[in-house]
Design a protein around this motif. Structure first.
Motif, PDB file in Angstrom:
ATOM      1  N   ILE A 171       9.234  -0.130  -5.057  1.00  0.00           N
ATOM      2  CA  ILE A 171       7.227   0.789  -5.236  1.00  0.00           C
ATOM      3  C   ILE A 171       7.250   1.050  -6.819  1.00  0.00           C
ATOM      4  O   ILE A 171       7.753   2.281  -7.037  1.00  0.00           O
ATOM      5  CB  ILE A 171       6.460   0.902  -4.697  1.00  0.00           C
ATOM      6  N   HIS A 194       2.542   2.193 -10.276  1.00  0.00           N
ATOM      7  CA  HIS A 194       1.208   2.287  -9.174  1.00  0.00           C
ATOM      8  C   HIS A 194       1.210   2.554  -8.283  1.00  0.00           C
ATOM      9  O   HIS A 194       0.373   2.873  -6.984  1.00  0.00           O
ATOM     10  CB  HIS A 194       1.771   0.446  -9.037  1.00  0.00           C
ATOM     11  N   HIS A 216      -0.631   6.368  -6.928  1.00  0.00           N
ATOM     12  CA  HIS A 216      -1.257   7.211  -6.862  1.00  0.00           C
ATOM     13  C   HIS A 216      -0.853   8.486  -6.454  1.00  0.00           C
ATOM     14  O   HIS A 216      -1.318  10.018  -7.381  1.00  0.00           O
ATOM     15  CB  HIS A 216      -2.827   7.155  -6.460  1.00  0.00           C
ATOM     16  N   LYS A 262       4.293  -5.760 -15.176  1.00  0.00           N
ATOM     17  CA  LYS A 262       3.530  -4.811 -14.931  1.00  0.00           C
ATOM     18  C   LYS A 262       2.747  -4.847 -13.779  1.00  0.00           C
ATOM     19  O   LYS A 262       2.132  -4.015 -13.431  1.00  0.00           O
ATOM     20  CB  LYS A 262       2.780  -4.393 -16.419  1.00  0.00           C
ATOM     21  N   HIS A 263       2.439  -5.993 -13.497  1.00  0.00           N
ATOM     22  CA  HIS A 263       1.458  -6.404 -12.647  1.00  0.00           C
ATOM     23  C   HIS A 263       1.892  -6.370 -10.965  1.00  0.00           C
ATOM     24  O   HIS A 263       1.654  -6.167  -9.630  1.00  0.00           O
ATOM     25  CB  HIS A 263       0.466  -7.696 -12.698  1.00  0.00           C
ATOM     26  N   LYS A 314       3.217  -4.745  -7.836  1.00  0.00           N
ATOM     27  CA  LYS A 314       2.477  -3.411  -6.599  1.00  0.00           C
ATOM     28  C   LYS A 314       3.749  -3.120  -6.307  1.00  0.00           C
ATOM     29  O   LYS A 314       3.734  -2.271  -6.062  1.00  0.00           O
ATOM     30  CB  LYS A 314       1.422  -4.007  -6.308  1.00  0.00           C
ATOM     31  N   TRP A 315       4.405  -4.162  -5.384  1.00  0.00           N
ATOM     32  CA  TRP A 315       6.050  -4.320  -4.957  1.00  0.00           C
ATOM     33  C   TRP A 315       6.664  -5.027  -4.080  1.00  0.00           C
ATOM     34  O   TRP A 315       5.969  -6.223  -4.240  1.00  0.00           O
ATOM     35  CB  TRP A 315       5.775  -3.007  -3.396  1.00  0.00           C
ATOM     36  N   LYS A 371      -2.081 -11.630 -14.198  1.00  0.00           N
ATOM     37  CA  LYS A 371      -1.044 -11.260 -13.640  1.00  0.00           C
ATOM     38  C   LYS A 371      -0.187 -12.590 -12.714  1.00  0.00           C
ATOM     39  O   LYS A 371       0.905 -12.627 -13.233  1.00  0.00           O
ATOM     40  CB  LYS A 371      -1.621 -10.949 -12.066  1.00  0.00           C
TER      41      LYS A 371
END
Length: 196
Positions: free
Chosen positions: A17, A21, A23, A104-105, A107-108, A191
């Motif tokens: 990950i 991304h 939090h 950059k998009h 997420k995992w 994306k």
């Protein structure tokens, strides 16, 4: 944990990950950690050849092997990475075929166990399905290669766009939809792209 990526074992898979991304997170307690101990190590190795774990190193190590990636709307993609460029990578999916994905998009990423392919496909048949074309260095330049071609942005999710790219002006793509309606799309919000 690497320079820009964290690895989590979720009880079944190793998830890579990008830190950008995440939090927040909470560490597990010792007894919870023991219950989730992995049986096998990941196919992506950390710290080898004096390389610190990073997103770029992870993408290169995942290249050519079956992988699950997540980008948009609870819609994971299954396939494999065929090429890695400056700010995007080429991904082959048996469903969507060749796609170009903005790094950059991402997420995992979850690498499949060795010798496992999506949808029960034969490994050799799956690997031979991809068709690659000449690559360009940046995602914006790749989008420009699709001018006057019909494409799909963002794989048909709720934020998808389908149409013909008419122009790319700085950070904006001019896309003409089926009934000649023009959309102006910020490149930073694209994306994925794939031709139809």
């Amino acid at each position: 944990m690497g320079t820009d990526i964290i690895v989590i074992f979720n009880g079944t898979d190793y998830m890579y990950i990008p830190i950008i991304h995440i939090h927040s997170f909470c560490p597990l307690k010792k007894n919870e950690l023991d219950a989730l101990a992995p049986i096998e190590s990941s196919s992506i190795k950390t710290g080898g050849n004096n390389h610190e774990l990073s997103l770029r190193v992870t993408l290169h190590q995942a290249q050519g092997q079956s992988t699950e990636i997540y980008l948009i709307d609870d819609q994971p993609l299954h396939g494999y990475i065929t090429e890695i460029m400056d700010d995007y990578f080429e991904f082959y999916s048996p469903i969507y075929k060749t796609m170009y994905i903005s790094t950059k998009h991402l997420k995992w990423l979850i690498p499949y166990p060795t010798n496992e392919c999506p949808y029960g496909l034969n490994n050799l048949k799956f690997q031979l399905s991809a068709v690659t074309e000449a690559s360009v260095d940046t995602f914006k330049n790749k989008i420009e290669k699709f001018i006057d071609k019909i494409i799909v942005f963002n794989i048909g999710g709720s934020k998808s766009h389908i149409g013909t790219i008419k122009n790319v002006e700085e950070q904006v793509v001019v896309l003409e939809a089926a009934r000649a309606v023009k959309d102006y799309i910020n490149i930073d919000h694209i994306k994925t792209i794939h031709g139809v």
